[in-house]
Design a protein around this motif. Structure first.
Motif, PDB file in Angstrom:
ATOM      1  N   UNK A   1       0.710  -1.158   0.053  1.00  0.00           N
ATOM      2  CA  UNK A   1      -0.077   0.048   0.107  1.00  0.00           C
ATOM      3  C   UNK A   1       0.849   1.209  -0.079  1.00  0.00           C
ATOM      4  N   UNK A   2       2.000   1.099   0.655  1.00  0.00           N
ATOM      5  CA  UNK A   2       2.741   2.384   0.962  1.00  0.00           C
ATOM      6  C   UNK A   2       3.261   2.832  -0.715  1.00  0.00           C
ATOM      7  N   UNK A   3       3.797   1.757  -1.459  1.00  0.00           N
ATOM      8  CA  UNK A   3       4.088   2.148  -2.671  1.00  0.00           C
ATOM      9  C   UNK A   3       3.173   2.234  -3.982  1.00  0.00           C
ATOM     10  N   UNK A   4       1.974   1.941  -3.660  1.00  0.00           N
ATOM     11  CA  UNK A   4       0.988   1.979  -4.587  1.00  0.00           C
ATOM     12  C   UNK A   4       0.297   3.245  -4.382  1.00  0.00           C
ATOM     13  N   UNK A   5       0.133   3.963  -5.374  1.00  0.00           N
ATOM     14  CA  UNK A   5      -0.652   5.248  -5.397  1.00  0.00           C
ATOM     15  C   UNK A   5      -2.282   4.952  -5.856  1.00  0.00           C
ATOM     16  N   UNK A   6      -2.694   4.182  -5.095  1.00  0.00           N
ATOM     17  CA  UNK A   6      -4.231   3.879  -5.044  1.00  0.00           C
ATOM     18  C   UNK A   6      -4.979   3.691  -3.811  1.00  0.00           C
ATOM     19  N   UNK A   7      -6.199   3.776  -3.763  1.00  0.00           N
ATOM     20  CA  UNK A   7      -7.075   3.819  -2.636  1.00  0.00           C
ATOM     21  C   UNK A   7      -7.264   2.290  -2.501  1.00  0.00           C
ATOM     22  N   UNK A   8      -6.804   1.647  -1.222  1.00  0.00           N
ATOM     23  CA  UNK A   8      -6.636   0.143  -1.293  1.00  0.00           C
ATOM     24  C   UNK A   8      -7.509  -0.025  -0.034  1.00  0.00           C
ATOM     25  N   UNK A   9      -8.675  -0.962  -0.133  1.00  0.00           N
ATOM     26  CA  UNK A   9      -9.576  -1.314   0.774  1.00  0.00           C
ATOM     27  C   UNK A   9      -8.768  -1.967   1.762  1.00  0.00           C
ATOM     28  N   UNK A  10      -8.759  -1.721   3.206  1.00  0.00           N
ATOM     29  CA  UNK A  10      -8.276  -2.818   4.186  1.00  0.00           C
ATOM     30  C   UNK A  10      -8.990  -3.950   4.493  1.00  0.00           C
ATOM     31  N   UNK A  11     -10.284  -4.069   4.063  1.00  0.00           N
ATOM     32  CA  UNK A  11     -11.089  -5.083   4.640  1.00  0.00           C
ATOM     33  C   UNK A  11     -11.584  -5.852   3.199  1.00  0.00           C
ATOM     34  N   UNK A  12     -11.653  -7.155   3.265  1.00  0.00           N
ATOM     35  CA  UNK A  12     -12.065  -7.940   2.210  1.00  0.00           C
ATOM     36  C   UNK A  12     -13.125  -8.955   2.935  1.00  0.00           C
ATOM     37  N   UNK A  13     -14.550  -8.698   2.055  1.00  0.00           N
ATOM     38  CA  UNK A  13     -15.335  -9.396   2.877  1.00  0.00           C
ATOM     39  C   UNK A  13     -16.004 -10.417   1.859  1.00  0.00           C
ATOM     40  N   UNK A  14     -15.717 -11.564   2.236  1.00  0.00           N
ATOM     41  CA  UNK A  14     -16.059 -12.824   1.540  1.00  0.00           C
ATOM     42  C   UNK A  14     -17.498 -13.292   2.240  1.00  0.00           C
ATOM     43  N   UNK A  15     -18.508 -13.390   1.100  1.00  0.00           N
ATOM     44  CA  UNK A  15     -19.704 -14.010   1.507  1.00  0.00           C
ATOM     45  C   UNK A  15     -20.310 -14.748   0.721  1.00  0.00           C
ATOM     46  N   UNK A  16     -21.533 -15.297   0.936  1.00  0.00           N
ATOM     47  CA  UNK A  16     -22.038 -16.532   0.280  1.00  0.00           C
ATOM     48  C   UNK A  16     -22.844 -17.452   0.941  1.00  0.00           C
ATOM     49  N   UNK A  17     -23.483 -18.487   0.336  1.00  0.00           N
ATOM     50  CA  UNK A  17     -24.098 -19.379   1.074  1.00  0.00           C
ATOM     51  C   UNK A  17     -23.574 -20.061   2.111  1.00  0.00           C
ATOM     52  N   UNK A  18     -24.424 -20.705   3.149  1.00  0.00           N
ATOM     53  CA  UNK A  18     -23.597 -21.517   4.147  1.00  0.00           C
ATOM     54  C   UNK A  18     -23.105 -22.682   3.621  1.00  0.00           C
ATOM     55  N   UNK A  19     -22.055 -23.079   4.352  1.00  0.00           N
ATOM     56  CA  UNK A  19     -21.584 -24.264   4.177  1.00  0.00           C
ATOM     57  C   UNK A  19     -20.729 -24.197   2.929  1.00  0.00           C
ATOM     58  N   UNK A  20     -20.119 -23.220   2.367  1.00  0.00           N
ATOM     59  CA  UNK A  20     -19.459 -23.227   1.166  1.00  0.00           C
ATOM     60  C   UNK A  20     -17.915 -23.406   1.133  1.00  0.00           C
ATOM     61  N   UNK A  21     -17.535 -23.377   2.339  1.00  0.00           N
ATOM     62  CA  UNK A  21     -15.980 -23.543   2.536  1.00  0.00           C
ATOM     63  C   UNK A  21     -15.426 -22.161   2.372  1.00  0.00           C
ATOM     64  N   UNK A  22     -16.075 -21.274   2.685  1.00  0.00           N
ATOM     65  CA  UNK A  22     -15.330 -19.853   2.657  1.00  0.00           C
ATOM     66  C   UNK A  22     -14.206 -19.688   3.742  1.00  0.00           C
ATOM     67  N   UNK A  23     -14.422 -20.047   4.970  1.00  0.00           N
ATOM     68  CA  UNK A  23     -13.268 -20.302   5.985  1.00  0.00           C
ATOM     69  C   UNK A  23     -12.222 -21.197   5.725  1.00  0.00           C
ATOM     70  N   UNK A  24     -12.644 -22.367   5.282  1.00  0.00           N
ATOM     71  CA  UNK A  24     -11.507 -23.659   4.996  1.00  0.00           C
ATOM     72  C   UNK A  24     -10.789 -23.134   4.131  1.00  0.00           C
ATOM     73  N   UNK A  25     -11.423 -22.454   2.698  1.00  0.00           N
ATOM     74  CA  UNK A  25     -10.557 -22.207   1.553  1.00  0.00           C
ATOM     75  C   UNK A  25      -9.609 -21.101   2.126  1.00  0.00           C
ATOM     76  N   UNK A  26      -9.896 -20.173   2.917  1.00  0.00           N
ATOM     77  CA  UNK A  26      -9.239 -18.933   3.275  1.00  0.00           C
ATOM     78  C   UNK A  26      -7.995 -19.506   4.272  1.00  0.00           C
ATOM     79  N   UNK A  27      -8.199 -20.640   5.140  1.00  0.00           N
ATOM     80  CA  UNK A  27      -7.411 -20.965   5.893  1.00  0.00           C
ATOM     81  C   UNK A  27      -6.224 -21.911   5.078  1.00  0.00           C
ATOM     82  N   UNK A  28      -6.809 -22.431   3.827  1.00  0.00           N
ATOM     83  CA  UNK A  28      -5.608 -23.317   3.266  1.00  0.00           C
ATOM     84  C   UNK A  28      -4.984 -22.274   2.346  1.00  0.00           C
ATOM     85  N   UNK A  29      -5.356 -21.079   2.093  1.00  0.00           N
ATOM     86  CA  UNK A  29      -4.539 -20.068   1.377  1.00  0.00           C
ATOM     87  C   UNK A  29      -3.653 -19.524   2.331  1.00  0.00           C
ATOM     88  N   UNK A  30      -4.095 -19.256   3.688  1.00  0.00           N
ATOM     89  CA  UNK A  30      -3.034 -18.753   4.686  1.00  0.00           C
ATOM     90  C   UNK A  30      -1.813 -19.810   4.745  1.00  0.00           C
TER      91      UNK A  30
END
Length: 421
Positions: A145-174
């Motif tokens: 962010x400090x080197x990019x001359x653009x407005x960068x949102x701090x928050x990423x909101x991942x939403x969708x249907x129940x039980x679609x693996x949002x949290x698990x997919x995110x943990x695998x990426x981590x």
């Protein structure tokens, strides 16, 4: 410089009565001087001011309230020497000793529990490319962010249907990216004490910043199921803590490097920018200014049929279920969330577990078998059942039946027949 020929001069106040009163007498003073010195400079007299440490030292300078530098430093800092402990190189080695070792950090274990490392995720899992790209880009953009001359949102909101693996997919990426996140749940967004959840979020944010600064690892603050804690459903009441949490998140998005946990604001007190990821099912329940563009980047996750087949194939791969069989199972139960296919495999264990209970002595002996036996003997081995397509389909039909019963048999209407539809 060593002192030689030290002369001592004792000044005792004269006694005015035979009874010595401790509360009325001043303590005697001791003055030390070198040989040949008249002692005037080193004398400590009641009418003289104490000698300053140095003419250039600011440690003894008083502010407008009469507080010196050390007092202000202690009031502004939350470090009570427990965040460092007796660590070699941090404090004088005289105070470290060998009894607890050279690195006896008394809160090391506590700090370690604040982050996740995902060692339990063993095996080859599938990560959807679309999901991977969105999360990875968000993390990288915030770190640049400090080197990019653009407005960068701090928050990423991942939403969708129940039980679609949002949290698990995110943990695998981590785990893939080597990110060590600080994770919160919706249950921590409310408290019987006003302001506590907001302070907790700021504290966890600073903890993630310390992971970046002190451990040299990437970190992220993640809040799961945020709409369950902050969403407005029907006539639910907005609490003070809900308002404070929303205000805290908006302030983090607007000022990601200036985060206070209660101490006075200091110009030099800046933290590292930490990406923030939240998950939920329905973001329309959240406060609109929180999810506006510029603060939160929104990502709707609905896995495609190809994503579901790939994820389920990796899930059943160690059971010997081929990809062709997985395709047939997915086609047999369409419009189901990813957690449904995980529940299929779990349901197939039920019959084998009942058989194991009978073999170890029945239901009456389970307490001795499962708890007390651990201290003396190993728990009898449980052999997992062999997975077959027929067993998985049977479990699927059973789960579908339960879903239909919940939708069709609405007992709440039976309990309140006097209420019109």
């Amino acid at each position: 410089m060593a002192l030689t020929n030290i002369s001592l001069r004792f000044k005792f106040p004269p006694l005015q009565s035979s009874t010595f009163n401790h509360t009325c007498r001043k303590p005697f003073s001791i003055a030390c001087s070198k040989a040949g010195d008249d002692g005037e400079k080193g004398a400590v007299d009641g009418g003289e001011k104490p000698r300053k440490l140095s003419e250039q030292s600011s440690w003894e300078v008083k502010d407008s309230e009469g507080k010196d530098y050390l007092y202000r430093l202690g009031a502004e800092s939350e470090n009570m020497n427990i965040a460092v402990g007796a660590r070699a190189g941090m404090i004088d080695d005289v105070f470290i000793g060998d009894f607890l070792g050279k690195d006896s950090d008394i809160v090391f274990d506590y700090r370690q529990k604040a982050t996740r490392s995902f060692e339990h995720l063993q095996g080859d899992y599938y990560i959807a490319p679309t999901f991977m790209d969105k999360v990875a880009v968000h993390i990288v953009k915030n770190y640049l962010a400090s080197s990019l001359n653009i407005k960068i949102p701090l928050i990423l909101g991942i939403w969708g249907g129940k039980g679609q693996g949002k949290t698990f997919q995110t943990e695998l990426i981590f785990k893939t990216m080597g990110v060590e996140p600080v994770i919160m749940s919706a249950g921590e967004l409310e408290s019987d004490r006003a302001g506590e959840p907001g302070r907790l979020i700021r504290d966890r944010y600073r903890t993630a910043s310390q992971v970046i600064q002190n451990q040299g690892k990437m970190s992220v603050l993640m809040i799961n199921d945020i709409d369950a804690g902050l969403g407005r459903f029907g006539e639910t009441q907005m609490t003070v803590n809900n308002q404070i949490v929303v205000g805290t998140l908006m302030n983090l998005a607007d000022n990601p490097t200036r985060v206070s946990v209660g101490q006075d604001w200091r110009d030099a007190d800046t933290v590292n920018r930490v990406p923030l990821i939240v998950t939920g099912n329905d973001f329309s329940r959240l406060y609109a200014p929180l999810i506006r563009e510029g603060r939160m980047e929104k990502f709707y996750w609905q896995p495609t049929r190809e994503d579901i087949v790939n994820i389920v194939s990796r899930m059943y791969e160690k059971d010997g279920i081929s990809r062709k069989d997985v395709v047939s199972i997915v086609d047999q139960f369409p419009n189901q969330a990813l957690d449904f296919y995980g529940a299929l495999r779990s349901r197939t264990y039920d019959r084998s577990i009942l058989k194991w209970v009978d073999e170890v002595g029945g239901i009456e002996t389970l307490e001795k078998t499962l708890l007390r036996r651990k201290k003396t003997k190993e728990v009898p081995q449980f052999i997992p059942p062999e997975q077959t397509v027929e067993a998985l389909l049977e479990s699927g039909y059973s789960l579908i039946k339960e879903q239909k019963l919940i939708n069709e048999t609405k007992l709440s209407k039976e309990y309140m027949k006097n209420i019109d539809d």
